[in-house]
Design a protein around this motif. Structure first.
Motif, PDB file in Angstrom:
ATOM      1  N   GLU A 183       0.853  -1.190   0.000  1.00 56.18           N
ATOM      2  CA  GLU A 183       0.000   0.000   0.000  1.00 56.18           C
ATOM      3  C   GLU A 183       0.885   1.235   0.000  1.00 56.18           C
ATOM      4  N   TRP A 184       0.380   2.295  -0.623  1.00 60.09           N
ATOM      5  CA  TRP A 184       1.137   3.541  -0.614  1.00 60.09           C
ATOM      6  C   TRP A 184       0.181   4.715  -0.607  1.00 60.09           C
ATOM      7  N   LYS A 185       0.688   5.806  -0.017  1.00 63.63           N
ATOM      8  CA  LYS A 185      -0.082   7.045   0.032  1.00 63.63           C
ATOM      9  C   LYS A 185       0.203   7.817  -1.245  1.00 63.63           C
ATOM     10  N   ILE A 186      -0.875   8.352  -1.831  1.00 63.66           N
ATOM     11  CA  ILE A 186      -0.726   9.123  -3.060  1.00 63.66           C
ATOM     12  C   ILE A 186      -1.589  10.374  -2.915  1.00 63.66           C
ATOM     13  N   GLY A 187      -0.959  11.501  -2.821  1.00 61.44           N
ATOM     14  CA  GLY A 187      -1.679  12.747  -2.586  1.00 61.44           C
ATOM     15  C   GLY A 187      -1.917  12.954  -1.100  1.00 61.44           C
ATOM     16  N   GLU A 188      -2.709  13.955  -0.775  1.00 56.94           N
ATOM     17  CA  GLU A 188      -2.949  14.288   0.634  1.00 56.94           C
ATOM     18  C   GLU A 188      -3.834  13.287   1.351  1.00 56.94           C
ATOM     19  N   GLY A 189      -4.843  12.739   0.676  1.00 58.64           N
ATOM     20  CA  GLY A 189      -5.745  11.817   1.353  1.00 58.64           C
ATOM     21  C   GLY A 189      -5.997  10.548   0.576  1.00 58.64           C
ATOM     22  N   GLY A 190      -5.162  10.269  -0.406  1.00 56.21           N
ATOM     23  CA  GLY A 190      -5.377   9.099  -1.242  1.00 56.21           C
ATOM     24  C   GLY A 190      -4.448   7.961  -0.897  1.00 56.21           C
ATOM     25  N   PHE A 191      -4.953   6.759  -1.009  1.00 62.78           N
ATOM     26  CA  PHE A 191      -4.173   5.558  -0.760  1.00 62.78           C
ATOM     27  C   PHE A 191      -4.515   4.524  -1.816  1.00 62.78           C
TER      28      PHE A 191
END
Length: 93
Positions: A18-26
């Motif tokens: 899993e990875w965080k993409i953007g301010e509130g996206g995963f």
């Protein structure tokens, strides 16, 4: 934005990343091993990707699957996918 990655094993025993993409996206990616009756591409393995609400939370959308034609190990396919996605979208690796 710097790449923030976590790994785990889901309830079906599939390894995921899993990875965080953007301010509130995963996002979550995992390798699914399919039985011959559900193996539409004849590869036995599929890379699945889906949006999630946060780290270690269930899928929040519909997964997209990609047949895997490579004999690389699952972990390496997941790692390579996240690195390639991060590079294309501009996340710092």
């Amino acid at each position: 934005m710097e790449l923030d990655v976590q790994t785990g094993v889901d309830g079906k025993g599939s390894k995921y990343i899993e990875w965080k993409i953007g301010e509130g996206g995963f996002k979550r990616a995992w390798i699914q091993h399919r039985t011959p009756d559900k193996d539409w591409a004849g590869t036995g393995r599929y890379l699945n990707v889906v949006r999630i609400e946060g780290f270690h939370k269930g899928p929040a959308g519909n997964a997209t699957d990609f047949p895997i034609f490579s004999d690389l190990p699952d972990e390496q396919i997941l790692r390579n996918f996240v690195i390639a996605t991060a590079a294309v979208t501009g996340l710092k690796i």
